[in-house]
Design a protein around this motif. Sequence first.
Motif, short mmCIF file in Angstrom:
data_model
loop_
_atom_site.label_atom_id
_atom_site.label_comp_id
_atom_site.label_asym_id
_atom_site.label_seq_id
_atom_site.Cartn_x
_atom_site.Cartn_y
_atom_site.Cartn_z
N GLN A 56 4.28 -17.11 -1.59
CA GLN A 56 5.52 -17.27 -0.81
C GLN A 56 5.24 -17.83 0.59
O GLN A 56 6.11 -17.81 1.45
N ARG A 57 4.01 -18.30 0.79
CA ARG A 57 3.62 -18.97 2.04
C ARG A 57 3.85 -18.14 3.29
O ARG A 57 4.41 -18.62 4.28
N VAL A 58 3.47 -16.87 3.24
CA VAL A 58 3.59 -16.03 4.44
C VAL A 58 2.57 -16.47 5.48
O VAL A 58 1.55 -17.11 5.16
N ASP A 59 2.84 -16.14 6.77
CA ASP A 59 1.95 -16.56 7.86
C ASP A 59 0.89 -15.51 8.18
O ASP A 59 -0.07 -15.78 8.91
N GLY A 60 1.08 -14.30 7.68
CA GLY A 60 0.10 -13.23 7.89
C GLY A 60 0.47 -12.08 6.96
O GLY A 60 1.62 -11.99 6.52
N VAL A 61 -0.50 -11.21 6.67
CA VAL A 61 -0.19 -10.09 5.78
C VAL A 61 -0.58 -8.74 6.37
O VAL A 61 -1.62 -8.61 7.05
N LEU A 62 0.26 -7.76 6.11
CA LEU A 62 0.01 -6.36 6.45
C LEU A 62 -0.32 -5.69 5.13
O LEU A 62 0.42 -5.86 4.15
N ILE A 63 -1.42 -4.93 5.10
CA ILE A 63 -1.83 -4.36 3.82
C ILE A 63 -1.87 -2.84 3.91
O ILE A 63 -2.85 -2.25 4.39
N ASN A 64 -0.80 -2.20 3.45
CA ASN A 64 -0.76 -0.74 3.44
C ASN A 64 -1.04 -0.24 2.03
O ASN A 64 -0.17 0.29 1.34
N VAL A 65 -2.26 -0.47 1.60
CA VAL A 65 -2.73 -0.04 0.29
C VAL A 65 -4.09 0.63 0.55
O VAL A 65 -4.90 0.07 1.29
N PRO A 66 -4.32 1.84 0.00
CA PRO A 66 -5.63 2.47 0.23
C PRO A 66 -6.74 1.67 -0.43
O PRO A 66 -6.66 1.38 -1.63
N LEU A 67 -7.76 1.31 0.37
CA LEU A 67 -8.84 0.48 -0.14
C LEU A 67 -10.19 1.00 0.35
O LEU A 67 -10.34 1.32 1.54
N SER A 68 -11.16 1.06 -0.55
CA SER A 68 -12.53 1.38 -0.15
C SER A 68 -13.06 0.21 0.67
O SER A 68 -12.45 -0.87 0.70
N ASN A 69 -14.21 0.38 1.33
CA ASN A 69 -14.75 -0.69 2.16
C ASN A 69 -15.01 -1.96 1.37
O ASN A 69 -14.69 -3.07 1.82
N ASP A 70 -15.55 -1.82 0.17
CA ASP A 70 -15.83 -3.01 -0.66
C ASP A 70 -14.54 -3.70 -1.07
O ASP A 70 -14.44 -4.93 -1.05
N ASP A 71 -13.54 -2.90 -1.47
CA ASP A 71 -12.28 -3.49 -1.90
C ASP A 71 -11.56 -4.17 -0.73
O ASP A 71 -10.97 -5.24 -0.90
N ALA A 72 -11.63 -3.56 0.45
CA ALA A 72 -11.01 -4.18 1.62
C ALA A 72 -11.69 -5.52 1.93
O ALA A 72 -11.02 -6.51 2.23
#
Length: 271
Positions: A56-72
Amino acid sequence: FTLGLATTELALHAPSQIASAMKTRANQLGFNVVISMIDNLSLAACRTAVNELMSQRVDGVLINVPLSNDDAAAIAQLCGNLPALFLDVDPEADVFKILFDPHCGAKQGVEHLLALGHQQIAVLTGPLESISARLRYEGWLNTLATHDITPCVVQHGDWSAASGYQQALLLLNQPVRPTAILVANDQMALGVLRAVHEFGLRVPEQISVIGYDDTEDSAFFFPPLTTIKQDFRLLGHESVNRLVDHLHNHSDHHSDSLLLPTSLVERYTTA
Ligand code: IPT
């Protein structure tokens, strides 16, 4: 400009209040927000959500999903040049992030109970697939250990009130009756209060309950909930500000990352 929000389950109070605060701040700054919600806690689901936002051609993303260091790190790589701000990662994660300090929150909850003289403490964690659930649990255990205490019972929920209710029934059926329960979020604490009530126990006279979040309705539980506040309005505001600054300045993510404090809100479920 358009910002993308990849978020975990919006039926949960905290993520929906965070999304709402982001939307409010973005609108004030003249930005749009488009949302993509993951349907399970996995790296694959997070990738799908981020891909959907990128298409959808966003200009930046906010990621509120729990992620381990590797996944992040994997998600940061997927974003490439697109600025990505993470909200549910380890404070040590090497990404652009804004977080509440999980060690601070866990410590405040335990120290409040210890100051009231509790020794028989049960804990109800969030789902252990979630990094924040794991860090709160670790923080509780570490703080208890510095006082030579181990929890008398440990149960695991999934952040929902229903799981709080079910796990509290199991917990209260154990031979050792705790004098206090540390709960990893307010929604589970809501279910715990019902279970305790059904057991005929009085809160806080016979058993104390402390939550975590201070989401909007927690002051209206019965009794009004003592909890650890994470100021989600501030989080929404700051995360949008910082992502937008980043879009304008391309600054180094280490200098922009922020660890927010939590605070104890004493109401009527602890004594
Ligand atoms: C975290 C909440 O504390 C918890 O109650 C639950 O809703 C969870 O989100 C869902 O992922 S807050 C998050 C920014 C760590």
